[in-house]
Design a protein around this motif. Structure first.
Motif, PDB file in Angstrom:
ATOM      1  N   LEU A   1       0.828  -1.205   0.000  1.00  0.00           N
ATOM      2  CA  LEU A   1       0.000   0.000   0.000  1.00  0.00           C
ATOM      3  C   LEU A   1       0.865   1.258   0.000  1.00  0.00           C
ATOM      4  O   LEU A   1       0.509   2.264  -0.641  1.00  0.00           O
ATOM      5  CB  LEU A   1      -0.924  -0.011   1.219  1.00  0.00           C
ATOM      6  N   TRP A   2       2.005   1.217   0.689  1.00  0.00           N
ATOM      7  CA  TRP A   2       2.901   2.370   0.653  1.00  0.00           C
ATOM      8  C   TRP A   2       3.497   2.565  -0.736  1.00  0.00           C
ATOM      9  O   TRP A   2       3.825   3.684  -1.128  1.00  0.00           O
ATOM     10  CB  TRP A   2       4.000   2.220   1.701  1.00  0.00           C
ATOM     11  N   CYS A   3       3.645   1.484  -1.483  1.00  0.00           N
ATOM     12  CA  CYS A   3       4.088   1.630  -2.878  1.00  0.00           C
ATOM     13  C   CYS A   3       3.045   2.370  -3.696  1.00  0.00           C
ATOM     14  O   CYS A   3       3.381   3.207  -4.546  1.00  0.00           O
ATOM     15  CB  CYS A   3       4.364   0.257  -3.486  1.00  0.00           C
ATOM     16  N   ILE A   4       1.763   2.061  -3.447  1.00  0.00           N
ATOM     17  CA  ILE A   4       0.696   2.783  -4.149  1.00  0.00           C
ATOM     18  C   ILE A   4       0.746   4.264  -3.806  1.00  0.00           C
ATOM     19  O   ILE A   4       0.614   5.131  -4.690  1.00  0.00           O
ATOM     20  CB  ILE A   4      -0.679   2.186  -3.781  1.00  0.00           C
ATOM     21  N   LEU A   5       0.959   4.585  -2.525  1.00  0.00           N
ATOM     22  CA  LEU A   5       1.062   5.982  -2.128  1.00  0.00           C
ATOM     23  C   LEU A   5       2.346   6.627  -2.637  1.00  0.00           C
ATOM     24  O   LEU A   5       2.401   7.841  -2.855  1.00  0.00           O
ATOM     25  CB  LEU A   5       1.003   6.097  -0.602  1.00  0.00           C
ATOM     26  N   GLY A   6       3.372   5.814  -2.833  1.00  0.00           N
ATOM     27  CA  GLY A   6       4.651   6.366  -3.257  1.00  0.00           C
ATOM     28  C   GLY A   6       4.694   6.773  -4.711  1.00  0.00           C
ATOM     29  O   GLY A   6       5.446   7.687  -5.075  1.00  0.00           O
ATOM     30  N   VAL A   7       3.926   6.128  -5.569  1.00  0.00           N
ATOM     31  CA  VAL A   7       3.953   6.468  -6.997  1.00  0.00           C
ATOM     32  C   VAL A   7       3.597   7.931  -7.228  1.00  0.00           C
ATOM     33  O   VAL A   7       4.298   8.642  -7.952  1.00  0.00           O
ATOM     34  CB  VAL A   7       3.032   5.527  -7.796  1.00  0.00           C
ATOM     35  N   PRO A   8       2.509   8.472  -6.628  1.00  0.00           N
ATOM     36  CA  PRO A   8       2.229   9.906  -6.802  1.00  0.00           C
ATOM     37  C   PRO A   8       2.991  10.787  -5.815  1.00  0.00           C
ATOM     38  O   PRO A   8       2.681  11.979  -5.686  1.00  0.00           O
ATOM     39  CB  PRO A   8       0.720   9.996  -6.548  1.00  0.00           C
ATOM     40  N   SER A   9       3.989  10.240  -5.138  1.00  0.00           N
ATOM     41  CA  SER A   9       4.846  10.982  -4.200  1.00  0.00           C
ATOM     42  C   SER A   9       4.067  11.561  -3.038  1.00  0.00           C
ATOM     43  O   SER A   9       4.155  12.744  -2.721  1.00  0.00           O
ATOM     44  CB  SER A   9       5.602  12.101  -4.937  1.00  0.00           C
TER      45      SER A   9
ATOM     46  N   THR B   1      -5.011  15.162 -11.227  1.00  0.00           N
ATOM     47  CA  THR B   1      -4.486  15.986 -10.142  1.00  0.00           C
ATOM     48  C   THR B   1      -3.494  15.198  -9.289  1.00  0.00           C
ATOM     49  O   THR B   1      -2.448  15.716  -8.893  1.00  0.00           O
ATOM     50  CB  THR B   1      -5.631  16.495  -9.260  1.00  0.00           C
ATOM     51  N   LEU B   2      -3.806  13.936  -9.029  1.00  0.00           N
ATOM     52  CA  LEU B   2      -2.946  13.118  -8.175  1.00  0.00           C
ATOM     53  C   LEU B   2      -1.608  12.817  -8.828  1.00  0.00           C
ATOM     54  O   LEU B   2      -0.556  12.900  -8.176  1.00  0.00           O
ATOM     55  CB  LEU B   2      -3.659  11.807  -7.838  1.00  0.00           C
ATOM     56  N   LEU B   3      -1.625  12.470 -10.099  1.00  0.00           N
ATOM     57  CA  LEU B   3      -0.422  11.964 -10.756  1.00  0.00           C
ATOM     58  C   LEU B   3       0.390  13.028 -11.480  1.00  0.00           C
ATOM     59  O   LEU B   3       1.552  12.776 -11.833  1.00  0.00           O
ATOM     60  CB  LEU B   3      -0.812  10.864 -11.762  1.00  0.00           C
ATOM     61  N   SER B   4      -0.167  14.200 -11.707  1.00  0.00           N
ATOM     62  CA  SER B   4       0.553  15.208 -12.478  1.00  0.00           C
ATOM     63  C   SER B   4       1.312  16.196 -11.607  1.00  0.00           C
ATOM     64  O   SER B   4       2.158  16.933 -12.120  1.00  0.00           O
ATOM     65  CB  SER B   4      -0.419  15.978 -13.385  1.00  0.00           C
ATOM     66  N   LYS B   5       1.027  16.223 -10.320  1.00  0.00           N
ATOM     67  CA  LYS B   5       1.741  17.150  -9.440  1.00  0.00           C
ATOM     68  C   LYS B   5       2.956  16.463  -8.826  1.00  0.00           C
ATOM     69  O   LYS B   5       2.921  15.268  -8.527  1.00  0.00           O
ATOM     70  CB  LYS B   5       0.806  17.669  -8.356  1.00  0.00           C
TER      71      LYS B   5
END
Length: 339
Positions: A68-76, A235-239
């Motif tokens: 789950l932290w990997c999922i959160l880590g992709v969008p930093s 918004t999540l992935l572009s910032k």
């Protein structure tokens, strides 16, 4: 937005259902587009891998949390600002663990974004539930269902055939995991706290309730409107990065069949303050007095949890509820379809 003025709280003027406008892209357009194109396939891969494969493997709680932290880590989503009532920064390890939600306790969380559920799952490995405004029972849901509920249309009652359970049954069935509730019953734009569900009143006696507030910087990753999948992903992935500010209040303990324990006086006996004002109090008390079966102690419990969430998020409680959001969504959809 004057056409939606009836969906502003009468006392504070807060509009908890309006979407948060994104910042203009401007000169950052090439960077943001590149980030989105790079992250999107990676985000899809790690998310699908977890929900289709990893969560079913015997990798234990730590393995699932790491995924789950990997999922959160992709969008930093890295910078986690955590504050706990009664604990100074840097001294959490020296404090009693009782100040944090423990197995067998209940987490009453704010609900603004699907990130809420992923973060709570990555930290506490809880059991998720869905609440409805006037129902004292809850619906047991999975993490994936909790994520999709952040994009779902608001509902005042469970769908026909939905299996509802008592909170006491869940606490007894899952003694080694905390139970997460979203007592506002629907998402907001993080600018106000809605009236809380009666499901909080079903928490068994002597069970600790921890109000938890999650807020984001930038704030436009919230999903107050149903079906906003594309805008959320963009918004999540572009910032470049996102920050979560987590606030955890002290435990609230009450009894279902006895008087509330360690609860403040009922809301109507208090003067207006930062979190409340006179009209908010009138709206809330009027709504509560019209509900059958709500005792003074139960009302005090709802007020205590609601005030804690408002204080933690530095916002105010509002008188608008799930029914008002249903009306707002209908008008918003009708209006936007004509533009």
């Amino acid at each position: 937005m004057e056409k939606f003025s009836q969906f502003r709280d009468r006392g504070s003027g807060i509009a908890p259902f309006l979407p948060i406008p994104s910042e203009p892209i401007g000169l950052q357009a090439p960077l943001r587009f590149s980030l989105f194109c790079f992250r999107l396939p990676l985000f899809i891969f790690v998310t699908v891998s977890y929900f289709l494969v990893l969560q079913w493997l015997p990798i234990g709680s730590l393995g699932k949390k790491a995924a789950l932290w990997c999922i959160l880590g992709v969008p930093s989503i890295w910078w986690i600002d955590l504050q706990i009532d009664g604990v100074r920064k840097g001294s959490l390890s020296k404090q009693q663990q009782a100040r944090l939600p423990q197995p067998g306790s209940v987490i009453a969380s704010s609900f603004t974004s699907p990130i809420d559920t992923v973060y709570l799952a990555a930290i506490f490995d809880p059991v998720f539930t869905a609440s409805y405004p006037d129902c004292r029972q809850v619906e047991r849901i999975s993490l994936l269902q909790a994520i999709f509920r952040a994009f779902a249309s608001p509902s005042t009652r469970p769908a026909p055939g939905t299996r509802m359970v008592d909170m006491a049954e869940l606490v007894e069935k899952y003694p080694n995991r905390p139970i997460v509730m979203f007592p506002e019953c629907t998402t907001t734009n993080s600018r106000g706290i809605l009236p809380l569900s009666h499901a909080l009143l079903g928490v068994p006696a002597r069970t600790k309730i921890f109000p938890v507030s999650l807020r984001y910087t930038p704030v436009d990753v919230v999903t107050p409107l149903p079906g906003s999948y594309i805008s959320f992903l963009w918004t999540l992935l572009s910032k470049p990065t996102h920050c979560i500010r987590v606030r955890i209040a002290g435990a609230i303990v009450s009894g279902r069949d006895t008087a509330a324990i360690d609860l403040p006086p009922a809301r109507s006996t208090r003067k207006s303050n930062y979190n409340t004002n006179y009209l908010d109090t009138m709206d809330h008390d009027s709504a509560m007095n019209g509900d059958d079966g709500i005792t003074a102690a139960e009302k005090a419990l709802l007020d205590h949890v609601g005030d804690s969430l408002a204080r933690l998020g530095r916002v105010k409680r509002v008188g608008l509820g799930v029914k008002d959001k249903q009306d707002f969504v209908r008008k918003w959809t009708k209006t936007r379809s004509t533009w």
